[in-house]
Design a protein around this motif. Sequence first.
Motif, mmCIF file in Angstrom:
data_model
loop_
_atom_site.group_PDB
_atom_site.id
_atom_site.type_symbol
_atom_site.label_atom_id
_atom_site.label_comp_id
_atom_site.label_asym_id
_atom_site.label_seq_id
_atom_site.Cartn_x
_atom_site.Cartn_y
_atom_site.Cartn_z
ATOM 1 N N ASP A 161 0.804 -1.235 0.000
ATOM 2 C CA ASP A 161 0.000 0.000 0.000
ATOM 3 C C ASP A 161 0.829 1.275 0.000
ATOM 4 O O ASP A 161 0.275 2.373 0.138
ATOM 5 N N LYS A 162 2.156 1.177 -0.161
ATOM 6 C CA LYS A 162 2.994 2.363 -0.227
ATOM 7 C C LYS A 162 3.204 2.795 -1.685
ATOM 8 O O LYS A 162 3.213 1.970 -2.600
ATOM 9 N N ASN A 163 3.384 4.084 -1.880
ATOM 10 C CA ASN A 163 3.659 4.639 -3.203
ATOM 11 C C ASN A 163 5.164 4.617 -3.452
ATOM 12 O O ASN A 163 5.942 5.077 -2.611
ATOM 13 N N LEU A 164 5.546 4.103 -4.597
ATOM 14 C CA LEU A 164 6.965 4.018 -4.914
ATOM 15 C C LEU A 164 7.176 3.889 -6.414
ATOM 16 O O LEU A 164 6.240 3.842 -7.200
ATOM 17 N N THR A 165 8.432 3.808 -6.790
ATOM 18 C CA THR A 165 8.816 3.556 -8.172
ATOM 19 C C THR A 165 10.043 2.660 -8.172
ATOM 20 O O THR A 165 10.555 2.274 -7.122
ATOM 21 N N GLY A 166 10.513 2.318 -9.345
ATOM 22 C CA GLY A 166 11.677 1.456 -9.491
ATOM 23 C C GLY A 166 11.865 1.148 -10.968
ATOM 24 O O GLY A 166 11.063 1.578 -11.806
ATOM 25 N N PHE A 167 12.892 0.409 -11.278
ATOM 26 C CA PHE A 167 13.186 0.079 -12.683
ATOM 27 C C PHE A 167 11.979 -0.596 -13.318
ATOM 28 O O PHE A 167 11.395 -1.517 -12.754
ATOM 29 N N THR A 168 11.597 -0.136 -14.491
ATOM 30 C CA THR A 168 10.342 -0.575 -15.097
ATOM 31 C C THR A 168 10.535 -1.747 -16.049
ATOM 32 O O THR A 168 11.637 -2.000 -16.552
ATOM 33 N N ASN A 169 9.429 -2.431 -16.325
ATOM 34 C CA ASN A 169 9.456 -3.515 -17.302
ATOM 35 C C ASN A 169 9.909 -3.008 -18.666
ATOM 36 O O ASN A 169 10.638 -3.693 -19.394
ATOM 37 N N GLU A 170 9.464 -1.811 -19.027
ATOM 38 C CA GLU A 170 9.836 -1.239 -20.318
ATOM 39 C C GLU A 170 11.335 -0.969 -20.392
ATOM 40 O O GLU A 170 11.981 -1.230 -21.426
ATOM 41 N N GLU A 171 11.894 -0.467 -19.306
ATOM 42 C CA GLU A 171 13.335 -0.214 -19.288
ATOM 43 C C GLU A 171 14.120 -1.517 -19.377
ATOM 44 O O GLU A 171 15.160 -1.585 -20.050
ATOM 45 N N GLU A 172 13.623 -2.574 -18.726
ATOM 46 C CA GLU A 172 14.301 -3.871 -18.824
ATOM 47 C C GLU A 172 14.229 -4.413 -20.242
ATOM 48 O O GLU A 172 15.192 -5.031 -20.743
ATOM 49 N N ALA A 173 13.103 -4.184 -20.907
ATOM 50 C CA ALA A 173 12.966 -4.622 -22.299
ATOM 51 C C ALA A 173 13.938 -3.865 -23.202
ATOM 52 O O ALA A 173 14.523 -4.453 -24.129
ATOM 53 N N ILE A 174 14.120 -2.581 -22.948
ATOM 54 C CA ILE A 174 15.094 -1.801 -23.711
ATOM 55 C C ILE A 174 16.497 -2.366 -23.521
ATOM 56 O O ILE A 174 17.312 -2.408 -24.444
ATOM 57 N N ASN A 175 16.778 -2.847 -22.314
ATOM 58 C CA ASN A 175 18.066 -3.495 -22.019
ATOM 59 C C ASN A 175 18.209 -4.855 -22.688
ATOM 60 O O ASN A 175 19.301 -5.417 -22.714
ATOM 61 N N GLN A 176 17.100 -5.410 -23.156
ATOM 62 C CA GLN A 176 17.056 -6.759 -23.739
ATOM 63 C C GLN A 176 17.493 -7.818 -22.719
ATOM 64 O O GLN A 176 18.147 -8.796 -23.052
#
Length: 234
Positions: A161-176
């Motif tokens: 229930d906390k608000n946060l962020t972190g490395f995204t699925n899209e960024e991981e896909a860009i990394n391949q």
Amino acid sequence: MKEVCKMTKALIVLTNHAKFETINRATGVWLSEATHFNQVMTEHQIDVDYVSPNGGYVPLDPGSIAPDQLDEVNNQFYNDADFRNRALGQSLQPSDINPRDYDVIYFAGGHGTVWDLPKSTALGQLAKQIYDQGGIVSAVCHGVVGLLAIQNADGSAFIKDKNLTGFTNEEEAINQLTNDVPFLAEDALKTAGAHHTKSDPYTEHVVTDGRLITGQNPQSARGVGEAVIKLLNA
């Protein structure tokens, strides 16, 4: 606004994991995610210690010291013997740490973190103790997976229930590298019950929820440090 006390101290968490398990590729901590946060602490006379799940050697992701990554801050720290020795050569282990000495804990990223930080109950307990005494828990990029090791007294996930962020699925896909990590950071945070938000890939995004501060990617490391300072000064 009060000024940050010079006795304020921060604990930077680093990974010990040096290699992908499915491909022949080295990994470790992403240098700028340690140094850019650290630089903000230095600017505000806040002492820093370094800890890792096992203590001792901390590997650097080779990509984080490529020519296009070695900006002025990275060069400064990479060429500093104290940083190399204390952060990369002889990091502390959790049993060396007295949580009462710290007002801030910060989980730096790098792909290595997804293998060892979520499993480190000792680091999770340290973070919770720092938080429970009024301290700040912070993390950036893949380092947010270290939050998965933190539990509340009732056994529930700290980040539920906390608000946060972190490395995204899209960024991981860009990394391949989507298929070469044991799990995706964004998915794991959501599964644990966190409210995950994000900005465009590789643009700065920092989220503050009380005394929890998180950043999306390497571009957010300094912003996390600045948010920490703002909260310490509140």
